[in-house]
Design a protein around this motif. Structure first.
Motif, PDB file in Angstrom:
ATOM      1  N   ASP A  50      32.342  39.124  50.595  1.00 46.71           N
ATOM      2  CA  ASP A  50      32.535  40.100  51.474  1.00 46.71           C
ATOM      3  C   ASP A  50      33.501  41.075  51.336  1.00 46.71           C
ATOM      4  OD1 ASP A  50      30.209  39.163  52.726  1.00 46.71           O
ATOM      5  OD2 ASP A  50      31.344  38.119  54.322  1.00 46.71           O
ATOM      6  N   LEU A  51      34.666  40.552  50.762  1.00 40.25           N
ATOM      7  CA  LEU A  51      35.857  41.570  50.569  1.00 40.25           C
ATOM      8  C   LEU A  51      35.325  42.523  49.481  1.00 40.25           C
ATOM      9  CD1 LEU A  51      38.820  39.261  51.578  1.00 40.25           C
ATOM     10  CD2 LEU A  51      37.873  40.849  52.967  1.00 40.25           C
ATOM     11  N   ALA A  52      34.952  41.784  48.293  1.00 38.91           N
ATOM     12  CA  ALA A  52      34.634  42.362  47.100  1.00 38.91           C
ATOM     13  C   ALA A  52      33.750  43.783  47.458  1.00 38.91           C
ATOM     14  CB  ALA A  52      33.933  41.715  46.227  1.00 38.91           C
ATOM     15  N   GLN A  53      32.798  43.486  48.352  1.00 40.27           N
ATOM     16  CA  GLN A  53      32.029  44.580  48.788  1.00 40.27           C
ATOM     17  C   GLN A  53      32.827  45.941  49.314  1.00 40.27           C
ATOM     18  OE1 GLN A  53      29.204  42.432  51.105  1.00 40.27           O
ATOM     19  NE2 GLN A  53      28.384  41.415  49.450  1.00 40.27           N
ATOM     20  N   GLY A  90      35.665  46.540  48.117  1.00 38.33           N
ATOM     21  CA  GLY A  90      36.831  47.082  47.194  1.00 38.33           C
ATOM     22  C   GLY A  90      38.065  46.183  46.952  1.00 38.33           C
ATOM     23  N   MET A  91      37.869  44.978  47.869  1.00 40.77           N
ATOM     24  CA  MET A  91      39.191  44.116  47.603  1.00 40.77           C
ATOM     25  C   MET A  91      38.781  42.999  47.183  1.00 40.77           C
ATOM     26  SD  MET A  91      41.183  44.856  51.288  1.00 40.77           S
ATOM     27  CE  MET A  91      40.021  44.149  52.198  1.00 40.77           C
ATOM     28  N   PHE A  92      39.327  42.526  45.918  1.00 38.94           N
ATOM     29  CA  PHE A  92      39.110  41.326  45.154  1.00 38.94           C
ATOM     30  C   PHE A  92      40.025  40.255  45.334  1.00 38.94           C
ATOM     31  CE2 PHE A  92      37.439  45.244  43.321  1.00 38.94           C
ATOM     32  CZ  PHE A  92      35.953  44.845  43.162  1.00 38.94           C
ATOM     33  N   VAL A  93      39.425  39.125  46.064  1.00 35.96           N
ATOM     34  CA  VAL A  93      40.331  38.008  46.424  1.00 35.96           C
ATOM     35  C   VAL A  93      39.740  36.802  45.815  1.00 35.96           C
ATOM     36  CG1 VAL A  93      41.231  36.661  48.154  1.00 35.96           C
ATOM     37  CG2 VAL A  93      41.164  39.014  48.548  1.00 35.96           C
ATOM     38  N   PHE A  94      40.504  36.408  44.886  1.00 37.85           N
ATOM     39  CA  PHE A  94      39.880  35.068  44.041  1.00 37.85           C
ATOM     40  C   PHE A  94      40.520  33.964  44.728  1.00 37.85           C
ATOM     41  CE2 PHE A  94      39.504  38.851  41.340  1.00 37.85           C
ATOM     42  CZ  PHE A  94      38.081  38.614  40.915  1.00 37.85           C
ATOM     43  N   LYS A 109      44.183  34.578  43.283  1.00 35.88           N
ATOM     44  CA  LYS A 109      44.556  35.923  42.596  1.00 35.88           C
ATOM     45  C   LYS A 109      44.104  36.917  43.473  1.00 35.88           C
ATOM     46  CE  LYS A 109      45.026  35.983  38.193  1.00 35.88           C
ATOM     47  NZ  LYS A 109      46.631  35.970  37.959  1.00 35.88           N
ATOM     48  N   MET A 110      44.823  38.267  43.487  1.00 37.81           N
ATOM     49  CA  MET A 110      44.142  39.261  44.268  1.00 37.81           C
ATOM     50  C   MET A 110      44.290  40.643  43.311  1.00 37.81           C
ATOM     51  SD  MET A 110      45.039  39.192  48.234  1.00 37.81           S
ATOM     52  CE  MET A 110      46.812  39.766  48.030  1.00 37.81           C
ATOM     53  N   ILE A 111      42.980  41.468  42.983  1.00 35.40           N
ATOM     54  CA  ILE A 111      42.816  42.295  42.300  1.00 35.40           C
ATOM     55  C   ILE A 111      42.364  43.589  42.955  1.00 35.40           C
ATOM     56  CG2 ILE A 111      41.948  43.322  40.047  1.00 35.40           C
ATOM     57  CD1 ILE A 111      41.673  40.307  39.257  1.00 35.40           C
ATOM     58  N   GLU A 120      46.717  43.240  39.043  1.00 24.99           N
ATOM     59  CA  GLU A 120      46.762  42.015  40.293  1.00 24.99           C
ATOM     60  C   GLU A 120      47.902  42.689  41.154  1.00 24.99           C
ATOM     61  OE1 GLU A 120      48.561  37.532  40.418  1.00 24.99           O
ATOM     62  OE2 GLU A 120      48.071  38.641  38.360  1.00 24.99           O
ATOM     63  N   VAL A 121      47.487  42.520  42.318  1.00 24.04           N
ATOM     64  CA  VAL A 121      48.285  42.729  43.644  1.00 24.04           C
ATOM     65  C   VAL A 121      48.661  41.729  44.531  1.00 24.04           C
ATOM     66  CG1 VAL A 121      47.586  45.288  43.511  1.00 24.04           C
ATOM     67  CG2 VAL A 121      46.365  43.663  44.870  1.00 24.04           C
ATOM     68  N   SER A 122      49.662  42.133  45.564  1.00 20.49           N
ATOM     69  CA  SER A 122      49.891  41.201  46.618  1.00 20.49           C
ATOM     70  C   SER A 122      49.557  41.492  47.719  1.00 20.49           C
ATOM     71  CB  SER A 122      51.448  40.840  46.728  1.00 20.49           C
ATOM     72  OG  SER A 122      51.868  42.045  46.948  1.00 20.49           O
ATOM     73  N   ARG A 123      49.051  42.943  48.085  1.00 25.14           N
ATOM     74  CA  ARG A 123      48.511  43.455  49.115  1.00 25.14           C
ATOM     75  C   ARG A 123      47.527  44.527  48.881  1.00 25.14           C
ATOM     76  NH1 ARG A 123      53.856  46.321  52.067  1.00 25.14           N
ATOM     77  NH2 ARG A 123      54.444  47.492  50.516  1.00 25.14           N
TER      78      ARG A 123
END
Length: 507
Positions: free
Chosen positions: A297-300, A302-306, A335-337, A343-346
């Motif tokens: 849902d987040l990737a949709q 534009g936020m990629f949370v693995f 990991k967040m991208i 790679e990002v923290s927010r």
């Protein structure tokens, strides 16, 4: 007449004519309501016509209340019977066929049932063209593309199924909940327009249902080349967007390609694939290998949370051990991208940032890490510089802008469409007359969000933008503005009013 006042004559005449038009407009609505009082059902006006029902038959009236299309069809499901692009589907009943008619009442085609996308103007929208299936009594069906001015039968798809795939894009205003259907003709891949069965049987490509997302709204779909057993992605015309070179299922979100490595489980229903971890590519180059599976849902948005915590859940559910599946050590760390692949923290949201606290719990903070919105929240989706969220303390469904301002979540689509500002104030306990509807005019949508509904069941009223009630008494049903008129019901009687409440019937 004194010549110096002569210039006032046209102005006075214009004002008198305008007042006459306004009076006639109010009277016309009253006359309309009088003419429709004996109908068992009256639908919304759409393209100047509304369906009516009496003694089991349906026809259509115009805004004067005159029956302009005779009552000659039976129809059980008529709530969504309305004209779209000059045509209307009359649903079938147990004893009658379904029909597609034009605004003169001509029957353009018929079948034991007819389905057509986007006639209701909600999430089931195919860009540019509607798709219609006509199912025949003798078996099989025909497929048509419905353009604004044409009905095009797709001969190559006779008795085949059009490939219609779901894409998600939370950044396009007017797309209900971010969902959008697209029709795929695939002629550039196959040399002709094909359906799902012909695509596979003649050309060797299998449609693999998946949610594919692109921030620019272009329709994409994943296919499997059965000759090479490789996956790729094509657009609506069949142009290859991602080459057929991947061994596993893939999906493209905002320019990042994610490849799913799955656990294969044999069941009574055959082999099932469960995604465990993934690889990330950009422009054909591998950026990250063997990451934990991502939050879809987040990737949709534009936020990629693995999310590493998902692995334990899968293992427990499927009773998987390391002996069953080789788990790489890298999937134990989240990991967040961002969309660029960094790679990002927010994640940036306008001028501020979204930080993930844990699971699907988030907070909005500024550059220095100070909270912009005081409470933590869950995050179902993201829209441009705002998010649809649920407050963890109040449990309210809200739309949260990047500056920390909130508005009731039912206004989200109107905010995204630019019809409601975050500074607009609505009385507590009021709601839009309906969700944003893409088949309505901008003015109708504007009325439906700024005129709000209050009360429930037979104590319903409408509040005007200035806060006052639109109706002098409560009614049993309030619908929404369509073609500039608001449909209401008191008991079994339907009637219409305009945005000033003119046309009310006496109680």
């Amino acid at each position: 007449m004194n010549s110096k006042f002569r210039f006032l004559l046209p102005i006075c005449l214009g004002i008198c004519c305008l007042m006459a038009v306004m009076d006639l407009s109010a009277k016309a609505i009253e006359d309309l309501n009088e003419k429709i009082k004996d109908y068992e059902y009256v639908g919304h006006f759409s393209e100047g016509l509304a369906v009516v029902k009496k003694e089991g038959k349906i026809g259509f009236i115009d805004k004067s209340g005159e029956l302009v299309i005779p009552m000659k069809w039976e129809a059980g499901r008529i709530d969504d019977v309305k004209f779209f692009k000059g045509r209307c589907v009359i649903p079938e009943t147990k004893s009658t066929k379904a029909y597609l008619i034009d605004k003169k009442g001509n029957e353009l085609c018929s079948g034991i049932s007819i389905t057509a996308t986007d006639f209701n103007g909600d999430w089931n929208v195919v860009r540019n063209k509607s798709i219609m299936y006509v199912y025949h009594e003798e078996g099989g069906h025909s497929v048509y593309f419905l353009g604004k001015e044409s009905i095009q039968k797709i001969d190559q798809l006779e008795n085949d199924k059009v490939l219609v795939a779901l894409n998600i894009d939370y950044n396009t205003p007017g797309v209900e909940n971010g969902y959008n259907n697209y029709a795929f003709t695939l002629e550039n891949l196959c040399g002709e327009v094909v359906g799902v069965e012909k695509l596979e049987e003649k050309y060797g490509y299998q449609y693999v249902p998946s949610v594919n997302c692109s921030h620019d709204g272009v329709g994409l779909v994943m296919l499997l080349n059965k000759k090479t057993n490789k996956y790729g992605i094509v657009d609506q015309k069949g142009n290859v967007v991602v080459p057929f070179q991947y061994d596993n299922k893939i999906v493209l979100y905002y320019g990042l390609l994610l490849e799913f490595i799955c656990f294969r489980l044999e069941t009574d229903m055959g082999e099932r694939l469960f995604p465990i971890y993934c690889n990330v590519y950009k422009d054909g180059h591998l950026l990250y290998e063997k990451l934990p599976f991502f939050l879809v849902d987040l990737a949709q948005s534009g936020m990629f949370v693995f999310d590493a915590t998902s692995i334990a859940d899968w293992c427990e559910k499927l009773e998987i051990t390391e002996n069953d599946f080789p788990f790489p050590a890298s999937i134990e760390k989240s990991k967040m991208i961002d969309e660029s692949g960094k790679e990002v923290s927010r994640f940036r949201l306008g001028k501020n940032y979204l930080r993930r606290v844990e699971g699907n719990v988030w907070q909005l903070e500024n550059e220095g890490g100070n909270l912009v919105y005081p409470n933590r929240f869950s995050l179902p989706s993201r829209h441009r510089d705002g998010v649809r969220m649920e407050d963890s303390k109040t449990y309210e469904q809200l739309y949260l802008a990047d500056d920390g301002n909130t508005i009731d979540g039912s206004f989200t689509e109107y905010v995204v469409a630019g019809l409601v500002k975050m500074t607009d104030k609505f009385p507590q306990g009021t709601y839009p007359l309906c969700y944003y509807k893409s088949n309505l005019s901008e003015e109708d949508n504007r009325l439906n969000c700024h005129y709000t509904k209050i009360g429930w069941e037979n104590t319903i009223n409408v509040r005007q933008p200035n806060g006052s009630k639109l109706l002098p008494y409560d009614v049993d049903e309030v619908s929404y503005f369509s073609d500039g008129l608001l449909r209401l019901r008191v008991g079994k009687r339907y009637f219409f009013v305009d945005k000033k409440g003119k046309g009310m019937i006496e109680m």
